[in-house]
Design a protein around this motif. Sequence first.
Motif, short mmCIF file in Angstrom:
data_model
loop_
_atom_site.label_atom_id
_atom_site.label_comp_id
_atom_site.label_asym_id
_atom_site.label_seq_id
_atom_site.Cartn_x
_atom_site.Cartn_y
_atom_site.Cartn_z
N GLN A 163 1.08 -1.33 0.00
CA GLN A 163 0.13 -0.05 0.08
C GLN A 163 0.68 1.47 -0.15
O GLN A 163 0.30 2.39 -0.26
CB GLN A 163 -0.96 0.13 1.21
CG GLN A 163 -2.04 -0.90 1.00
CD GLN A 163 -2.83 -1.21 2.52
OE1 GLN A 163 -2.33 -1.00 3.33
NE2 GLN A 163 -4.13 -1.79 2.28
N ARG A 164 2.18 1.33 0.50
CA ARG A 164 3.14 2.34 0.26
C ARG A 164 3.89 2.06 -0.81
O ARG A 164 5.15 3.09 -0.68
CB ARG A 164 3.92 2.29 1.58
CG ARG A 164 2.87 2.76 2.88
CD ARG A 164 3.42 2.31 4.24
NE ARG A 164 2.67 2.69 5.15
CZ ARG A 164 1.32 2.22 5.57
NH1 ARG A 164 0.85 1.23 4.77
NH2 ARG A 164 0.71 2.82 6.49
N GLY A 165 3.65 1.39 -1.72
CA GLY A 165 4.47 1.41 -3.10
C GLY A 165 5.62 0.59 -3.01
O GLY A 165 6.55 0.58 -3.72
N MET A 170 1.22 7.12 6.68
CA MET A 170 0.67 7.48 7.93
C MET A 170 0.85 6.25 9.13
O MET A 170 1.31 5.00 8.50
CB MET A 170 -0.83 7.74 7.88
CG MET A 170 -0.92 9.25 6.89
SD MET A 170 -0.52 10.41 7.58
CE MET A 170 -1.53 11.05 9.23
N SER A 171 0.63 6.48 10.17
CA SER A 171 0.56 5.14 10.98
C SER A 171 -0.47 4.20 10.61
O SER A 171 -1.75 4.74 10.53
CB SER A 171 0.57 5.66 12.41
OG SER A 171 0.21 4.48 13.31
N PRO A 172 -0.23 3.06 10.37
CA PRO A 172 -1.16 2.01 10.01
C PRO A 172 -2.69 1.98 10.79
O PRO A 172 -2.51 1.93 11.97
CB PRO A 172 -0.58 0.52 9.88
CG PRO A 172 0.75 0.90 9.87
CD PRO A 172 1.08 2.19 10.83
N ILE A 173 -3.53 1.95 10.02
CA ILE A 173 -4.69 1.95 10.75
C ILE A 173 -5.72 0.54 10.50
O ILE A 173 -5.59 0.02 9.36
CB ILE A 173 -5.63 3.15 10.13
CG1 ILE A 173 -5.25 4.50 10.48
CG2 ILE A 173 -7.14 2.91 10.78
CD1 ILE A 173 -5.24 4.90 11.95
N PHE A 174 -6.18 -0.08 11.31
CA PHE A 174 -6.76 -1.37 11.24
C PHE A 174 -8.28 -1.18 11.92
O PHE A 174 -8.77 -0.45 12.65
CB PHE A 174 -5.96 -2.31 12.35
CG PHE A 174 -4.54 -2.28 11.93
CD1 PHE A 174 -4.13 -3.01 10.58
CD2 PHE A 174 -3.59 -1.83 12.66
CE1 PHE A 174 -2.77 -3.01 10.34
CE2 PHE A 174 -2.03 -1.96 12.37
CZ PHE A 174 -1.78 -2.52 11.34
N MET A 175 -8.97 -2.22 11.40
CA MET A 175 -10.18 -2.63 11.75
C MET A 175 -10.42 -3.98 12.23
O MET A 175 -9.81 -4.92 11.66
CB MET A 175 -11.23 -2.50 10.47
CG MET A 175 -12.83 -2.66 10.84
SD MET A 175 -13.77 -2.35 9.60
CE MET A 175 -13.37 -3.66 8.41
N SER A 176 -11.09 -4.18 13.39
CA SER A 176 -11.38 -5.38 13.85
C SER A 176 -13.08 -5.48 14.20
O SER A 176 -13.36 -4.39 14.67
CB SER A 176 -10.71 -5.62 15.00
OG SER A 176 -9.52 -5.90 14.90
N THR A 177 -13.71 -6.65 13.68
CA THR A 177 -15.07 -6.35 13.96
C THR A 177 -15.62 -7.55 14.93
O THR A 177 -14.81 -8.56 15.44
CB THR A 177 -15.84 -6.85 12.73
OG1 THR A 177 -15.22 -8.21 12.21
CG2 THR A 177 -15.36 -5.97 11.48
N GLN A 178 -16.72 -7.34 15.41
CA GLN A 178 -17.29 -8.20 16.33
C GLN A 178 -16.44 -8.30 17.82
O GLN A 178 -16.14 -9.44 18.25
CB GLN A 178 -17.60 -9.88 15.95
CG GLN A 178 -18.32 -9.96 14.76
CD GLN A 178 -19.76 -9.93 15.07
OE1 GLN A 178 -20.37 -10.60 15.38
NE2 GLN A 178 -20.50 -8.62 14.65
N LEU A 179 -16.40 -7.16 18.37
CA LEU A 179 -15.59 -7.14 19.57
C LEU A 179 -16.46 -7.09 20.60
O LEU A 179 -17.85 -6.76 20.59
CB LEU A 179 -14.56 -5.71 19.61
CG LEU A 179 -13.55 -5.58 18.47
CD1 LEU A 179 -12.82 -4.37 18.57
CD2 LEU A 179 -12.66 -6.96 18.30
N LYS A 180 -15.93 -7.20 22.02
CA LYS A 180 -16.55 -7.16 23.02
C LYS A 180 -16.03 -6.58 24.17
O LYS A 180 -14.86 -6.84 24.26
CB LYS A 180 -17.15 -8.44 23.36
CG LYS A 180 -18.60 -8.39 24.54
CD LYS A 180 -18.59 -9.98 24.99
CE LYS A 180 -19.27 -10.74 24.09
NZ LYS A 180 -19.68 -12.20 24.14
N ASP A 181 -16.51 -5.69 24.77
CA ASP A 181 -16.07 -5.07 26.09
C ASP A 181 -15.97 -6.06 27.22
O ASP A 181 -17.16 -6.75 27.56
CB ASP A 181 -16.53 -3.79 26.60
CG ASP A 181 -15.76 -3.16 27.69
OD1 ASP A 181 -14.40 -2.90 27.69
OD2 ASP A 181 -16.31 -3.08 28.94
N THR A 182 -14.94 -6.30 28.01
CA THR A 182 -14.89 -7.26 29.28
C THR A 182 -15.68 -6.79 30.48
O THR A 182 -15.98 -7.43 31.39
CB THR A 182 -13.65 -7.54 29.78
OG1 THR A 182 -12.98 -6.24 30.24
CG2 THR A 182 -12.66 -8.14 28.51
#
Length: 562
Positions: A33-35, A480-492
């Motif tokens: 993505q950064r060439g 830029m600092s890499p940005i990620f996505m995570s799904t179906q998370l839950k707080d403890t």
Amino acid sequence: MRWTLKPKPEAHKIKHLMEVLQVNEVVATLLLQRGIETYEDAKTFFRPSLKDIHDPFLMKDMELAVARIDKAITNDENIMVYGDYDVDGTTSVALVSSYLKTIYPNVATYIPDRYEEGYGLSFQGIDYAEDNDISLIITLDCGIKAIDKVEYASEKQIDIIICDHHRPGNELPKAVAVLDPKRNDCNYPYDELCGCGVGFKLIQALSSKRGQTVTDLFPYLDLVATAIAADIVPVTGENRTLAHFGMQVINSAPRAGIKAIINQLKKDVLTITDVVFVIAPRINAAGRISQGLHAVELLTEENLDIATQYAASIEAFNMERRELDQEITKEAFQQIEKLEEQERFTTVVYDEKWHKGVIGIVASRLIETYYRPTLVFTKSGEKLAASARSVKGFDVYNALEQCKEHITQFGGHKYAAGLTLKEENYQAFKDAFEEVVKSTIDKNLLTPEILIDKEITLKEITPKFYRILKQFSPFGPQNMSPIFMSTQLKDTGWAKCVGAEKDHIRLNAVQKRSKPIAGIGFNLGDKLPMIQNKQLFDAVYSVDENIWNGNVTLQLRLRDIK
């Protein structure tokens, strides 16, 4: 916020990088993505070398510039190093003047007064040169459009060397040399240098004629890194190499002026983000509130005790700047509401009492709320002056060009510009600017976008993974600092609002059977209800370290929650 997942690179390219670099799919994707597509690309990216710095004589007119400076030294002429009053300009002046003084004593510095002279090369500055028997002016971070000023100087037998990085107009000033990688006829391999970067190329050229190498110029790179960070130029190619080594200087052997600023911090290792938010605003404050020359004095002082005194004075300017910034921003919001302009495509506000030194900051603050191209005007002598800021993806410079019949003078970049106009043209300009933006902007650009590098699972966030991510720094535009996505998370069940105003959120996230990982989301306090009671949620974040009581753990720096 719009969440936009970057396109996935081609599978065969991912597979190739995974094999040749022995990295996982996530790292290979981030690199592509950064060439970065080959082993050699990756080697240059992860192991920057001063050998990657381009030959300065590839820049158009460099031979002419060096020859004129050498002639001035031979003939015992007085030289003036002249620069803009912002971070890029003052660091440029500090860099070039301090280098020249190592080889020649007759060197003066000049920063124009923001209020009396305005941006760029001024008639007053040229008159000052004439009064002091100065026959050569080197401009830094300005001058590329100063056609009339260069002509004025020429009439007084004063030569000009222009070092700039802004877009030229249709005509270049008739200077002895015009160093600007954005010249159409300049074949320099990298055209995203900041003003201080162009100044560095000049001293690199001068030093090479004296048998020095780029390694001998290593101590000057703290100034270059500071300018790169502050001027928001792409952190790619040569800029990334200069910033990489500049950060090494800042963290190991900074000049006295920068050391005096960072001595106030409680951090052992600074990142380029610290430069943007801590060092740069203080250097900028001198030119915003008082005189930019104070910043040059700070950055060229070699005695730490004296530099500490200068830094204390500049800190006082910075505190005053903050107070003005808050006060004017509040008044600007009130003006927008009074005029019922909340739903426009642009923000254009004006008050003759507003402090010219902070209107650029106020424009950025207004974008944080309304997110649209913004101009903040104030009175400056007989005219009105404005700072323009834009939203990601929209070229405000081009928009101003389409309104130039109402403008006296303007210049700048895609995302930041400055202009002046006659007071009687203010309303006509405001209406024209609104129409230009309304008819040309992609309406999606009026909603802030988070560009996501990749979707990952929490299990993939390991100390080894983070060590690799850190090697992607220094971060900045186009890296830029890499940005990620995570799904179906839950707080403890630990989530809560924190901060004096309870406007931040802290949580502990899990995903299926992953280990919990802490997260902090600044200004996301209003998202708390959507994650309470173990509701599932998606998150966008970067990964960083949390240092608390000597313990270092990984955490999610949350950008948004849905």
